[in-house]
Motif scaffolding. Structure first.
Motif, PDB file in Angstrom:
ATOM      1  N   THR A  40     101.264 124.148  23.942  1.00  0.00           N
ATOM      2  CA  THR A  40     102.570 123.490  23.987  1.00  0.00           C
ATOM      3  C   THR A  40     102.777 122.514  22.829  1.00  0.00           C
ATOM      4  OG1 THR A  40     101.741 121.653  25.310  1.00  0.00           O
ATOM      5  CG2 THR A  40     102.523 123.595  26.510  1.00  0.00           C
ATOM      6  N   GLY A  42     102.241 119.576  23.101  1.00  0.00           N
ATOM      7  CA  GLY A  42     102.721 118.360  23.750  1.00  0.00           C
ATOM      8  C   GLY A  42     104.223 118.320  23.941  1.00  0.00           C
ATOM      9  N   ARG A  43     104.885 119.469  23.741  1.00  0.00           N
ATOM     10  CA  ARG A  43     106.350 119.498  23.811  1.00  0.00           C
ATOM     11  C   ARG A  43     106.837 120.147  25.107  1.00  0.00           C
ATOM     12  NH1 ARG A  43     104.625 119.271  18.819  1.00  0.00           N
ATOM     13  NH2 ARG A  43     105.938 118.379  17.189  1.00  0.00           N
ATOM     14  N   ASN A  44     108.013 119.710  25.566  1.00  0.00           N
ATOM     15  CA  ASN A  44     108.589 120.275  26.782  1.00  0.00           C
ATOM     16  C   ASN A  44     109.510 121.447  26.440  1.00  0.00           C
ATOM     17  OD1 ASN A  44     110.868 119.092  25.756  1.00  0.00           O
ATOM     18  ND2 ASN A  44     111.138 117.599  27.389  1.00  0.00           N
ATOM     19  N   VAL A  49     108.589 116.029  22.081  1.00  0.00           N
ATOM     20  CA  VAL A  49     107.206 115.637  22.352  1.00  0.00           C
ATOM     21  C   VAL A  49     107.187 114.705  23.561  1.00  0.00           C
ATOM     22  CG1 VAL A  49     105.184 114.419  21.471  1.00  0.00           C
ATOM     23  CG2 VAL A  49     106.482 115.905  19.963  1.00  0.00           C
ATOM     24  N   THR A  50     106.537 115.126  24.631  1.00  0.00           N
ATOM     25  CA  THR A  50     106.414 114.287  25.830  1.00  0.00           C
ATOM     26  C   THR A  50     104.979 113.811  26.025  1.00  0.00           C
ATOM     27  OG1 THR A  50     106.157 116.296  27.165  1.00  0.00           O
ATOM     28  CG2 THR A  50     108.359 115.342  27.027  1.00  0.00           C
ATOM     29  N   SER A  51     104.029 114.418  25.320  1.00  0.00           N
ATOM     30  CA  SER A  51     102.630 113.960  25.354  1.00  0.00           C
ATOM     31  C   SER A  51     102.135 113.876  23.924  1.00  0.00           C
ATOM     32  CB  SER A  51     101.759 114.930  26.160  1.00  0.00           C
ATOM     33  OG  SER A  51     102.178 114.997  27.491  1.00  0.00           O
ATOM     34  N   ARG A  52     101.947 112.638  23.438  1.00  0.00           N
ATOM     35  CA  ARG A  52     101.540 112.470  22.041  1.00  0.00           C
ATOM     36  C   ARG A  52     100.073 112.857  21.839  1.00  0.00           C
ATOM     37  NH1 ARG A  52     102.083 106.966  19.749  1.00  0.00           N
ATOM     38  NH2 ARG A  52     101.073 106.350  21.679  1.00  0.00           N
ATOM     39  N   ILE A  54      98.742 115.737  20.933  1.00  0.00           N
ATOM     40  CA  ILE A  54      98.325 117.103  21.256  1.00  0.00           C
ATOM     41  C   ILE A  54      98.823 118.046  20.167  1.00  0.00           C
ATOM     42  CG2 ILE A  54      98.603 119.002  22.902  1.00  0.00           C
ATOM     43  CD1 ILE A  54      98.922 116.919  25.096  1.00  0.00           C
ATOM     44  N   VAL A 216      93.147 117.789  19.610  1.00  0.00           N
ATOM     45  CA  VAL A 216      93.551 116.380  19.668  1.00  0.00           C
ATOM     46  C   VAL A 216      93.925 115.909  18.266  1.00  0.00           C
ATOM     47  CG1 VAL A 216      92.837 114.044  20.289  1.00  0.00           C
ATOM     48  CG2 VAL A 216      92.018 115.998  21.608  1.00  0.00           C
ATOM     49  N   THR A 247     102.947 100.124  25.189  1.00  0.00           N
ATOM     50  CA  THR A 247     103.158 101.429  24.575  1.00  0.00           C
ATOM     51  C   THR A 247     104.296 101.330  23.559  1.00  0.00           C
ATOM     52  OG1 THR A 247     104.838 102.113  26.164  1.00  0.00           O
ATOM     53  CG2 THR A 247     102.537 102.479  26.803  1.00  0.00           C
ATOM     54  N   THR A 253     100.108  98.551  28.885  1.00  0.00           N
ATOM     55  CA  THR A 253      99.056  99.568  28.776  1.00  0.00           C
ATOM     56  C   THR A 253      97.695  98.891  28.633  1.00  0.00           C
ATOM     57  OG1 THR A 253      98.379 101.548  27.547  1.00  0.00           O
ATOM     58  CG2 THR A 253      99.272  99.744  26.267  1.00  0.00           C
TER      59      THR A 253
END
Length: 278
Positions: A40, A42-44, A49-52, A54, A216, A247, A253
């Motif tokens: 993915t 990290g993309r939806n 990008v929803t998860s950095r 990746i 990663v 964050t 965080t």
């Protein structure tokens, strides 16, 4: 499994420490128990990008793991131990007497040719699965269910384990690796032993590229950015980024508690934060 040290024949080899996987299966996994895995980045579904952090990484196949162990009273033989790119633990291919094959998380001290079984009550031997209510007090276990029939959720990563420390009102008291003590239902399943590959945390990757092979990407520190890009950014010279770490979107965080589902608080006897409270 032992650790392998390498001679410094190049800068990337200097300090490299990896787990010795020479005793694992060197062929491909069982095709019927695998599925293609799409990356993915990290993309939806909108491309955002929803998860950095990746991206990239070696191509992988997903191995179906039997986390439920509900095929009761049928002995199975360990065919081989395998590497699994999707998890830190090793996996074991088992073959039941009726010919069915399955992958399970391999516990420590499980060897090729061993016979294991899942039942309501079984011997306390590594790899055997049974109800938590039937495990003797003091047993080291992994792959613990939180809801009967849902499949294992607790103690699944390399070297992880939980300990049965008591029984009360039809419930089992379990001590987790974090130090938390909690109740679990006695009709949940668990597997005897600790998870394999305990040396996973002792590896030294020695170069950034090896982390990229794992999918990663590097992340830039907030304090190295400009104020427009991060709340920690800006300042004259080298600044630490302020008092409270956040964050890029301003949420607390680095240790801030994010637990919202308090419905199971009544099952927790001793919090994992008990030592930290003053």
């Amino acid at each position: 499994m032992a650790l392998k040290n390498y001679k410094p024949t190049s800068p990337a080899r200097r300090g490299l420490v990896l787990v010795d996987k020479s005793s694992l299966w060197k062929g491909k996994p069982v095709k019927a128990l695998t599925e293609g895995k799409r990356k993915t980045g990290g993309r939806n579904n909108k491309g955002h990008v929803t998860s950095r952090g990746i991206g990239g990484g070696h191509k992988q196949k997903y191995r179906y793991i039997d986390f439920k162990r509900r095929k009761w009273d049928v002995p199975a033989t360990v065919e081989r131990l395998e590497y699994d790119p999707n998890r830190t633990a090793f996996i074991a291919l088992i073959k039941y007497e009726d010919g069915e094959q399955a992958y399970i998380i391999a516990p420590q001290r499980l060897a090729v040719g061993d016979t294991i079984i899942a039942a309501e009550k079984a011997d306390t031997k590594p790899g055997n699965a049974m109800l938590l209510s039937q495990m003797p007090v003091g047993t080291i276990a992994h792959n613990l269910e939180m809801k009967p029939g849902k499949g294992a959720q607790i103690a699944r990563s390399a070297g992880a384990y939980a300990q049965i420390v008591g029984r009360d009102r039809g419930m089992v008291i379990v001590r987790l690796g974090s130090g938390e003590q909690r109740y679990l239902r006695g009709d949940c399943m668990g597997t005897v032993g600790a998870v394999s590959n305990p040396d996973n945390s002792n590896q030294t990757l020695a170069k950034a590229g090896r982390r990229r092979w794992m999918g990663v990407k590097p992340l830039t520190r907030g304090v190295a950015k400009n104020p427009v890009d991060h709340p920690h950014g800006g300042g004259e010279g080298r600044t630490s980024g302020g008092r409270h770490p956040v964050t890029p979107w301003g949420k607390p965080t680095k240790g801030a508690r994010t637990r919202h589902n308090k419905s199971t608080d009544k099952m927790i006897i001793r919090s994992r934060h008990a030592k930290k409270k003053r």
